[in-house]
Each structure stands twice: as structure tokens, then as C-alpha cells.
Design an enzyme around this catalytic site. Structure first.
Site, PDB file in Angstrom:
ATOM      1  N   VAL A  45       0.846  -1.194   0.000  1.00 13.98           N
ATOM      2  CA  VAL A  45       0.000   0.000   0.000  1.00 13.98           C
ATOM      3  C   VAL A  45       0.881   1.244   0.000  1.00 13.98           C
ATOM      4  CG1 VAL A  45      -0.284   0.090   2.520  1.00 13.98           C
ATOM      5  CG2 VAL A  45      -2.010   1.100   1.069  1.00 13.98           C
ATOM      6  N   ARG A  74      -4.962  15.556   7.504  1.00 16.88           N
ATOM      7  CA  ARG A  74      -5.082  16.829   6.794  1.00 16.88           C
ATOM      8  C   ARG A  74      -6.528  17.307   6.715  1.00 16.88           C
ATOM      9  NH1 ARG A  74      -1.707  15.667   1.551  1.00 16.88           N
ATOM     10  NH2 ARG A  74      -2.416  13.639   2.207  1.00 16.88           N
ATOM     11  N   ASP A 126       6.977  -1.415  13.868  1.00 13.65           N
ATOM     12  CA  ASP A 126       7.005  -2.469  12.849  1.00 13.65           C
ATOM     13  C   ASP A 126       7.827  -2.001  11.652  1.00 13.65           C
ATOM     14  OD1 ASP A 126       6.256  -4.961  11.651  1.00 13.65           O
ATOM     15  OD2 ASP A 126       4.816  -3.877  10.405  1.00 13.65           O
ATOM     16  N   HIS A 172       8.813  -5.475  10.003  1.00 14.82           N
ATOM     17  CA  HIS A 172       7.876  -5.009   8.958  1.00 14.82           C
ATOM     18  C   HIS A 172       6.932  -6.142   8.516  1.00 14.82           C
ATOM     19  CE1 HIS A 172       7.368  -1.765   5.641  1.00 14.82           C
ATOM     20  NE2 HIS A 172       6.221  -2.391   5.875  1.00 14.82           N
ATOM     21  N   SER A 202       1.377  -6.438   7.188  1.00 12.75           N
ATOM     22  CA  SER A 202       0.386  -7.076   6.300  1.00 12.75           C
ATOM     23  C   SER A 202       0.603  -8.584   6.184  1.00 12.75           C
ATOM     24  CB  SER A 202       0.466  -6.451   4.904  1.00 12.75           C
ATOM     25  OG  SER A 202       1.727  -6.719   4.314  1.00 12.75           O
TER      26      SER A 202
END
Ligand SMILES: O=CC(=O)O
Length: 358
Positions: free
Chosen positions: A112, A215, A298, A322, A325
Site C-alpha cells: 500500500v 489533513r 514495525d 515489517h 500485512s
């Protein structure tokens, strides 16, 4: 190729021997079919279903190793290809696009995050860029809240190490205590898909308040009772600060000395977005000097983190490699979506998940 399936329980020495045996095979595997398109795939161990989908319709040039393709090889292997099937360890910049040349029509990343791709340069050249949002949201949010946040707060690795190495002498009233999640304030920085999924899971943990900053105000926030606040207020009010922000120039090192100083001394910082959002030196100092209580990461800079990095020796910091996912289903679906992104682009259709940044 047995070495690709080495169990994680095999000691790392054996694994490195297995990995060396890869070098006996040719580093590039060509799989041809009757197609005018050639796709370069940057890893041999991309989930098979994704590669198979590409292989049925395109000629595939596969980097036949389960480690990232070295930059000099990458530059040599892309000239003339029509698409690149890559992942977050592959830098797709101007130099790489120049090397690929005008036949390159699509880049699709099995991630992603897209900070490894020069999107503007791709846009300028009319190269379509695909990514894999949504399909990893649950996996990443699960890891963020149910694993990393809880493990950091309740000091799980430290506690398990004590149980194993004799540090557990007897039950002790305040030993291995950490903050509870109920009645706490969780602050989520970045409130897109993953941030929202983190908020939904946080609700289940009875946090007293969920606040977020992003934002723009997000209407989805209402569903989880989250309130938008300024970044500084989020830092000051949160017991748990969770970074889910995309890495762009504006978010690089947003967690710096100033930010850590504004957090509660009891705060726990969690990052499952990108290491680049954090000034790691400042985080290390904040943890060493107890400016904040703990951190669960992560993602780091670089990845992997060198074994002698101070963050790895702090017992108030958990570092994962990492794996946000890394559920079997998420990774397979990501691989398949990457394949469809490429195939649709090569046929001249819109990609199902196309990045369009102006
Ligand atoms: O970090 C993982 C991803 O960007 O998919």
C-alpha cells in the site's frame, strides 16, 4: 526449490546456508508464453498465484532470488520491459525508469506504501502505477492494535524473556506492570483506511477517547466516536500515539525531538506506517531518557535495522521486522491484485487500484 520454504524455526545460520544455495541457480528465470508483453518480477518468492496470473498472459522475467534484486542488476534487467511487478524494497526512480525506456507502461507494487516509487516521474512519462490498498487494512490494523500496542504496553517480549531465562523469581506485586488500555486516550496520526481500522479495533478495547489528526476531517470518524484534533494536542493528550500516516515529504520525521517532548512521560508510541516518519535518534533518546514510556515499531530506517542499533537493546522498545500485512491471505490477495493491476494496464484499461496523484 526447497530452500525457499525454509521454516522460520530453522536457526538463522542454516537459513543463510540455504540462501547461499540460491546462488547455484540462474538469478534470472524467463517464462515465455505467446505474448507481446514482457513483465519483470522482482522476487522469486512473490506468492505464486500472482506470478501465475501474469505468466498465463505475459512473458515473465523473474529475479530468481528471495532477496531484493541488487540495484546494478535491476538496471540491467529492465530495458525494454512493459511492466514491473515490484515490492517496497525496489526503488523505482528516474534512473530506473530511464533504464527501462519507453516500452515501460506500468509499475505495480505489492504494497500500500508507495514512497519507493517516484510517482511524479511515472505520471510525466504516462507510466501507470498500481498499489494494493484495502486488502491489507485488516491485517495491518490487527498487528497494530492487537499485537504491537498490547505487547508494548504489557511488555510481552520482556516478560517472556524473564520466564525463559530465570528472571521470573516469583509473582511480584508491581513486577512487569504496564499501562492498561481501558480508559486511556488513543491518538491516531493519519486517518485513512488503516487509521480508521485501528480506531475500530481500539473501540473494542474500551479506550476512553479516540482522537486523530489528518489533513482533512473524515466523516468516518463519527462511526468510531473519534474527534479530530491538532497534532500538538494529540501528542499532549494521548496515552498511546499510533502513527498510521503515509510517508510523504510533509510527514518525514514528524516524530522528532520536539514531538516526543510534547508527549506524556507515560506515553507509548506505535509506528506501523514507515520508518521515515520518525527521527530515530530522537526516539532512541526519548526512550533512553524516559521522555516517553515505550515504543512498538514495525517499521524502521533502514530495514532491516542493523543488529547493533541501540533501539534493539532497549527493553522499552519492541521492534518487529515489517510484518504489518503478513497474514497469508493478505499477502496472497496483494500479489493477485498486483497482477490484475498490471494485466489491466497492459490491456489499456483502468487498474483496479491505480495511484493517481496530481
Ligand atoms: O508496509 C507495507 C505496505 O506498504 O504494503
Amino acid at each position: 526449490m526447497i530452500y525457499k520454504r525454509v521454516s522460520p524455526f530453522v536457526p538463522s545460520l542454516l537459513r543463510s546456508v540455504a540462501r547461499q544455495s540460491e546462488f547455484v541457480t540462474n538469478p534470472v528465470k524467463i517464462m515465455k508464453c505467446d505474448s507481446k508483453f514482457e513483465v519483470f518480477v522482482t522476487r522469486a518468492d512473490m506468492p505464486e498465484s500472482g506470478i501465475e496470473m501474469i505468466r498465463r498472459e505475459c512473458n515473465v522475467k523473474l529475479w530468481n532470488r528471495s532477496s531484493p534484486v541488487p540495484r546494478d542488476e535491476f538496471l540491467k534487467l529492465v530495458p525494454g520491459v512493459n511492466a514491473i511487478y515490484c515490492c517496497l524494497t525496489d526503488k523505482i526512480d528516474k534512473e530506473l525508469l530511464d533504464a527501462a525506456g519507453p516500452e515501460l507502461k506500468a509499475v505495480a507494487t505489492m504494497s500500500v506504501g508507495y514512497d519507493h516509487i517516484d510517482i511524479q516521474e511515472c505520471n510525466k512519462r504516462g507510466i501507470r502505477v498500481g498499489y494494493t490498498p484495502d486488502v491489507l487494512t485488516d491485517a495491518t490494523a490487527e498487528l497494530t492494535v492487537s499485537c504491537l500496542l498490547l505487547a508494548t504496553a504489557r511488555r510481552l517480549p520482556e516478560a517472556q524473556a524473564a520466564a525463559r531465562d530465570g528472571g521470573w523469581e516469583s509473582w511480584s506485586p508491581m513486577w512487569m506492570t504496564g499501562p492498561g488500555l481501558a480508559d486511556s486516550t488513543v491518538g491516531i496520526v493519519g486517518f485513512a483506511r488503516i487509521g480508521q481500522a485501528v480506531a475500530r479495533r481500539s473501540q473494542g478495547l474500551q479506550h476512553q477517547r479516540i482522537i486523530y489528526c489528518s489533513r482533512t476531517a473524515r466523516h468516518e470518524a463519527k462511526e468510531v466516536g473519534a474527534r479530530k484534533v491538532e497534532f500538538d494536542d494529540l501528542l499532549a493528550e494521548s496515552d498511546f500515539v499510533i502513527c498510521c500516516a503515509v510517508l510523504v515529504p510533509e510527514t518525514r520525521h514528524m516524530f522528532n525531538r520536539v514531538a516526543f517532548d510534547k508527549m506524556k512521560r507515560t506515553a507509548i508510541f506505535i509506528n506501523t506506517s514507515r520508518g521515515g516518519t520518525v527521527d530515530q535518534e530522537a526516539l532512541t533518546e526519548a526512550l533512553q531518557h524516559k521522555i516517553i514510556r515505550g515504543a512498538g515499531l514495525d517499521v524502521t530506517t533502514p530495514e532491516p535495522l542493523p543488529l547493533d542499533h541501540p533501539l534493539l537493546s532497549l527493553n522499552n522498545c519492541i521492534v518487529l521486522p515489517h510484518i504489518g500485512s503478513a497474514t497469508i491471505d493478505a499477502r496472497k490477495t496483494m500479489a493477485e491484485l498486483t497482477a490484475v493491476n498490471i494485466l489491466e494496464a497492459l490491456k489499456g484499461f483502468e487498474m483496479p487500484s491505480e495511484l493517481k496523484i496530481t
